[in-house]
Design a protein around this motif. Structure first.
Motif, PDB file in Angstrom:
ATOM      1  N   TRP A 330     -73.236  20.415  -9.547  1.00  0.00           N
ATOM      2  CA  TRP A 330     -72.172  20.002 -10.478  1.00  0.00           C
ATOM      3  C   TRP A 330     -72.056  18.469 -10.553  1.00  0.00           C
ATOM      4  O   TRP A 330     -71.550  17.933 -11.513  1.00  0.00           O
ATOM      5  N   GLU A 331     -72.542  17.797  -9.496  1.00  0.00           N
ATOM      6  CA  GLU A 331     -72.386  16.333  -9.453  1.00  0.00           C
ATOM      7  C   GLU A 331     -73.574  15.613 -10.059  1.00  0.00           C
ATOM      8  O   GLU A 331     -73.589  14.380 -10.111  1.00  0.00           O
ATOM      9  N   THR A 332     -74.586  16.359 -10.485  1.00  0.00           N
ATOM     10  CA  THR A 332     -75.796  15.706 -11.011  1.00  0.00           C
ATOM     11  C   THR A 332     -75.869  15.886 -12.531  1.00  0.00           C
ATOM     12  O   THR A 332     -76.043  17.007 -13.020  1.00  0.00           O
ATOM     13  N   PRO A 333     -75.715  14.786 -13.275  1.00  0.00           N
ATOM     14  CA  PRO A 333     -75.678  14.908 -14.746  1.00  0.00           C
ATOM     15  C   PRO A 333     -76.916  15.569 -15.342  1.00  0.00           C
ATOM     16  O   PRO A 333     -76.813  16.341 -16.299  1.00  0.00           O
ATOM     17  N   SER A 334     -78.109  15.310 -14.738  1.00  0.00           N
ATOM     18  CA  SER A 334     -79.328  15.895 -15.323  1.00  0.00           C
ATOM     19  C   SER A 334     -79.347  17.421 -15.143  1.00  0.00           C
ATOM     20  O   SER A 334     -79.984  18.119 -15.918  1.00  0.00           O
ATOM     21  N   ARG A 338     -78.893  20.489 -18.379  1.00  0.00           N
ATOM     22  CA  ARG A 338     -79.742  21.666 -18.565  1.00  0.00           C
ATOM     23  C   ARG A 338     -78.947  22.974 -18.534  1.00  0.00           C
ATOM     24  O   ARG A 338     -79.450  24.007 -18.951  1.00  0.00           O
ATOM     25  N   PHE A 339     -77.740  22.948 -17.958  1.00  0.00           N
ATOM     26  CA  PHE A 339     -76.947  24.173 -17.819  1.00  0.00           C
ATOM     27  C   PHE A 339     -75.983  24.393 -18.983  1.00  0.00           C
ATOM     28  O   PHE A 339     -75.749  25.522 -19.399  1.00  0.00           O
ATOM     29  N   ALA A 360     -70.571  39.060 -18.485  1.00  0.00           N
ATOM     30  CA  ALA A 360     -69.356  39.362 -19.247  1.00  0.00           C
ATOM     31  C   ALA A 360     -68.239  38.422 -18.815  1.00  0.00           C
ATOM     32  O   ALA A 360     -67.592  37.778 -19.657  1.00  0.00           O
ATOM     33  N   ARG A 361     -68.037  38.299 -17.508  1.00  0.00           N
ATOM     34  CA  ARG A 361     -66.963  37.432 -17.008  1.00  0.00           C
ATOM     35  C   ARG A 361     -67.206  35.976 -17.391  1.00  0.00           C
ATOM     36  O   ARG A 361     -66.267  35.214 -17.615  1.00  0.00           O
ATOM     37  N   ALA A 362     -68.498  35.580 -17.487  1.00  0.00           N
ATOM     38  CA  ALA A 362     -68.823  34.203 -17.859  1.00  0.00           C
ATOM     39  C   ALA A 362     -68.429  33.920 -19.305  1.00  0.00           C
ATOM     40  O   ALA A 362     -68.277  32.766 -19.693  1.00  0.00           O
ATOM     41  N   VAL A 393     -75.309  29.247 -19.504  1.00  0.00           N
ATOM     42  CA  VAL A 393     -75.914  29.240 -18.172  1.00  0.00           C
ATOM     43  C   VAL A 393     -74.946  28.617 -17.168  1.00  0.00           C
ATOM     44  O   VAL A 393     -74.783  29.109 -16.045  1.00  0.00           O
ATOM     45  N   TYR A 394     -74.267  27.537 -17.591  1.00  0.00           N
ATOM     46  CA  TYR A 394     -73.315  26.879 -16.702  1.00  0.00           C
ATOM     47  C   TYR A 394     -72.230  27.862 -16.245  1.00  0.00           C
ATOM     48  O   TYR A 394     -71.882  27.917 -15.055  1.00  0.00           O
ATOM     49  N   ALA A 395     -71.717  28.656 -17.184  1.00  0.00           N
ATOM     50  CA  ALA A 395     -70.658  29.606 -16.838  1.00  0.00           C
ATOM     51  C   ALA A 395     -71.186  30.675 -15.891  1.00  0.00           C
ATOM     52  O   ALA A 395     -70.512  31.046 -14.924  1.00  0.00           O
ATOM     53  N   ARG A 396     -72.394  31.157 -16.136  1.00  0.00           N
ATOM     54  CA  ARG A 396     -72.944  32.197 -15.262  1.00  0.00           C
ATOM     55  C   ARG A 396     -73.252  31.641 -13.864  1.00  0.00           C
ATOM     56  O   ARG A 396     -73.139  32.351 -12.867  1.00  0.00           O
ATOM     57  N   ALA A 397     -73.607  30.360 -13.798  1.00  0.00           N
ATOM     58  CA  ALA A 397     -73.810  29.740 -12.484  1.00  0.00           C
ATOM     59  C   ALA A 397     -72.466  29.550 -11.780  1.00  0.00           C
ATOM     60  O   ALA A 397     -72.336  29.861 -10.588  1.00  0.00           O
TER      61      ALA A 397
END
Lengths: 503, 252
Positions: A330-334, A338-339, A360-362, A393-397
């Protein structure tokens, strides 16, 4: 509709109480229920004299109950899919397993390239025809700049086989179609022949990374059919094992997501940490995947005080290492670039396709069997549902990361609630003419098992629905208008089961 | 960047000293089975009845356990009234020949290295293509884990590669489903000779609990020549690593 067609998770009803609707009534009831917010958790065929009985299990998430509907058909019926899109995969399965034609299905083709289950082909020629996996019609996009990319069944990594066809314009994916079935091992055909020494092991290997989830759903069904409640202590230990399975897989997935975008620190750390969670499961039963732990009637072996104190000591240490590894994402912009906004699936699509579990929850759809249809230890120990809004992808992560926190808190709470007592009860014979439904929120999402006995109390049909069955099409949709190079990342963010789908 | 370095220091050095230092297995781990023939009551067949895969047979009153079929479920241990069967902590289970997996008199022939010529080719750099042919993702998972820093497969010169054309052999999991048979055989053909075949898990060796299913081929069987059998359901990562290192002569 009479009240005895309703049941709660992990209960059984008597088949003779279950009315047989006309096919028209069956259809209209399903459509009505879906329009008022229910969803299909299981829908399958079963031999009924010369005909095929269709059984649908609908879940009402707000009321927390399940409704069972039944009809019989001979060769065909009017497809539900045009009005109820979430029926599409179930209807393709019905056609493939039983030769029942859902008339008007918009894209009727095999999902696993399997033989009919215990039923002769109506068409004599096709009985001898060999089935060629993956050989079927594919959706095609035509045009000057369109090209097709085919991947699989053998993939580049150490993963299970499946076939993926991309219709691309340059790097842009217009459509992805997924063909599975390469992992088909004939589990449902074997289960329809009744229970034997192999049954529990089929459950443990339906999806080998979800041994606890599937063996738990099976145990619940056997207990419902024989009318027992497993001992309190065994229920808590089962839930702890399920959460350990979630911890191992979520941690591994976050590492693999980091690996797919070339962010190696988190990938390396999580690779080790996943194994540490698996090793905790091995403390319970000697096996890293939780084999030989659950059994109908309880668990096979109690856990020792040493194991309990080891868990209480190790979990907070592991959690702090996991958080350190994952916070780097979460702290790495690169990484975030991508997420975020990659592989999005909309709230509307999640609902209409009946997507379950993390994806679904994401997308802000509050679906979690642990909260909506609590069973076993989840009836008295709370496990909060995590949702995110963006569906990417960010939400699922992120969902995985939040659920890791919740699972550790749950296990510590559950360990504190353990009291000495028996862990296994002898299973009496199964009741005759019963239908039991069990659902479990495993790490991928909702598992649903339906078990049916005959008039002598012998198992005559067993239906398994892995969360992947609902979600593979969701992965296909999430790829639309994405770069083809983002496929591994999107795929990993769903991390669906091939063998759990292919059975 | 500083946070990454900080995390790296905190996470510590995690690579095991295997094979110099043997691994500590979980207390309940079931490794190489031990048959105590003098304790076995020769007239009963309780262990045979409960075995889910038919791994135990009795010929002339003498038990034989087929490790290639065994899923290490311990049902036989629980069923035996005479404590004639037990599973030891020994994780070393790999053999070169299918018949070496038939355990009857507690002599167990662990796998030997390939011959000197093959060792010259594979001994320092072994590239494998993994094919899952009906595997449940447990054998796959515990093979993949060898790439993590705990096992650090790369330090032994072994690597899993994306293309069969870059590979020295196949590592196969799963009972070889009918639907994967063609893809498996084509992948094998695509590997340049000389090539190795490694069967990991009860399914790949014998079909395991899927043996006898018309939808599977009872494992690799005679479809391909197998150089190394690694039994288990799934085998522990150290069992797999031990087998691979024996095959290329790094453990003798």
């Amino acid at each position: 509709m009479s009240a005895n067609t309703y049941l709660y998770n992990g209960q059984a009803l008597t088949l003779t109480d279950l009315p047989v609707s006309s096919t028209a009534e069956f259809r209209s009831e399903i459509i009505e229920h879906i329009n008022s917010g229910s969803r299909i958790v299981s829908f399958f065929g079963m031999p009924d004299k010369d005909e095929i009985a269709l059984i649908a299990v609908l879940a009402n998430d707000t009321q927390g109950n399940l409704e069972v509907l039944r009809t019989v058909v001979r060769d065909s019926y009017t497809s539900l899919t045009p009005e109820v899109p979430q029926a599409h995969w179930f209807e393709r399965e019905l056609a493939e397993q039983w030769g029942i034609h859902p008339e008007g299905h918009p894209w009727l083709k095999p999902i696993r390239f399997q033989q009919f289950i215990n039923r002769k082909h109506s068409n004599e020629n096709s009985e001898t025809a060999t089935i060629k996996p993956g050989v079927t019609d594919y959706f095609k996009v035509l045009g000057d700049e369109i090209h097709e990319v085919a991947v699989g069944p053998v993939h580049a990594g150490i993963i299970e086989p499946g076939h993926f066809r991309f219709q691309c314009q340059g790097e842009n994916v217009l459509h992805l179609e997924i063909e599975l079935g390469y992992q088909h091992r004939g589990i449902e055909s074997a289960l329809a022949k009744g229970l034997n020494q192999r049954t529990i092991h089929y459950m443990e290997t339906l999806a080998g990374d979800t041994s606890i989830g599937h063996s738990m759903a099976y145990a619940m069904n056997m207990e419902a059919l024989s009318g027992i409640v497993p001992p309190y202590r065994s229920q808590i230990i089962r839930a702890i094992a399920l959460e350990l399975e979630r911890l191992a897989n979520h941690t591994g997935d976050l590492g693999a997501l980091a690996n797919d975008i070339g962010f190696l620190p988190t990938a390396s750390f999580c690779g080790r940490l996943r194994g540490d969670f698996l090793n905790l499961t091995a403390q319970f039963c000697g096996n890293r995947f939780g084999r030989n732990l659950l059994y109908p009637g309880g668990i096979r072996r109690d856990i020792s005080e040493n194991t309990i104190s080891h868990l209480q000591k190790q979990l907070p240490i592991l959690l702090s290492s996991v958080n350190e590894a994952i916070n780097l994402l979460w702290e790495t912009p690169s990484v975030m670039a991508r997420f975020e906004n990659i592989g999005t699936i909309s709230h509307e699509d999640i609902i209409s396709l009946g997507i379950v579990g993390m994806p679904a929850r994401a997308g802000n759809v509050r679906r979690d069997v642990r909260c909506d249809y609590p069973w076993g230890a989840y009836m008295f120990l709370e496990s909060p549902t995590v949702t995110m809004q963006t569906g990417d992808v960010y939400a699922r992560a992120s969902i995985r990361w939040f659920e890791i926190q919740n699972s550790v808190a749950f296990i510590l709470k559950a360990l504190a609630a353990l009291t000495p007592g028996p862990v296994r009860e002898e299973l009496p014979p199964l009741g005759a003419d019963k239908l039991a439904v069990s659902m479990v929120e495993a790490w991928r999402g909702e598992i649903c098992h339906v078990a049916i006995t005959d008039s002598s109390g012998k198992l005559k049909h067993y239906k398994v629905t892995d969360p992947s069955f609902h979600n593979w099409f969701g992965l296909a949709l999430s790829l639309r208008n994405q770069q083809i190079s983002d496929f591994p990342l999107c795929n990993k963010s769903f991390n669906l089961s091939y063998c759990g789908h292919d059975l | 960047m500083l946070k990454i370095i900080h995390a790296r220091i905190n996470q510590g050095y995690r690579t095991s000293d295997f094979p110099a230092v043997p691994p500590v297995m979980p207390e309940l781990f079931g490794g190489l089975p031990e048959l105590e023939k003098d304790k076995c009551n020769h007239s009963c067949s309780d262990c045979i009845k409960v075995c889910p895969t038919g791994a135990i047979v009795k010929t002339n009153g003498s038990l034989t356990l087929d490790l290639g079929l065994c899923i290490f479920c311990h049902a036989c241990v629980e069923a035996c009234s005479y404590q004639a069967l037990s599973f030891s902590q020994d994780y070393r289970l790999s053999v070169n020949k299918r018949e070496d997996l038939l355990l009857s008199n507690n002599t167990f022939h662990l796998a030997k290295a390939v011959d000197d010529k093959a060792k010259r080719i594979f001994g320092h750099s072994l590239k494998l293509r993994q094919v899952s042919a009906g595997g449940c993702n447990a054998c796959e998972g515990d093979t993949n884990v060898l790439n993590t820093l705990v096992f650090d497969l790369g330090r032994f010169g072994i690597q899993f590669v994306a293309s069969p054309r870059h590979a020295d052999g196949l590592l196969i999991t799963g009972p070889v489903t009918e639907n994967m048979k063609l893809a498996l055989l084509k992948t094998y053909d695509a590997v340049p000779a000389p090539k190795l075949v490694i069967a990991v898990g009860a399914c790949a060796i014998s079909g395991g609990i899927y043996s006898g299913h018309p939808e599977t081929n009872n494992g690799i069987g005679d479809l391909l020549p197998v150089d190394l059998y690694i039994p288990g359901c799934p085998p522990h990562p150290y069992t797999i690593l031990d087998g691979l290192l024996r095959l290329i002569g790094k453990i003798l």
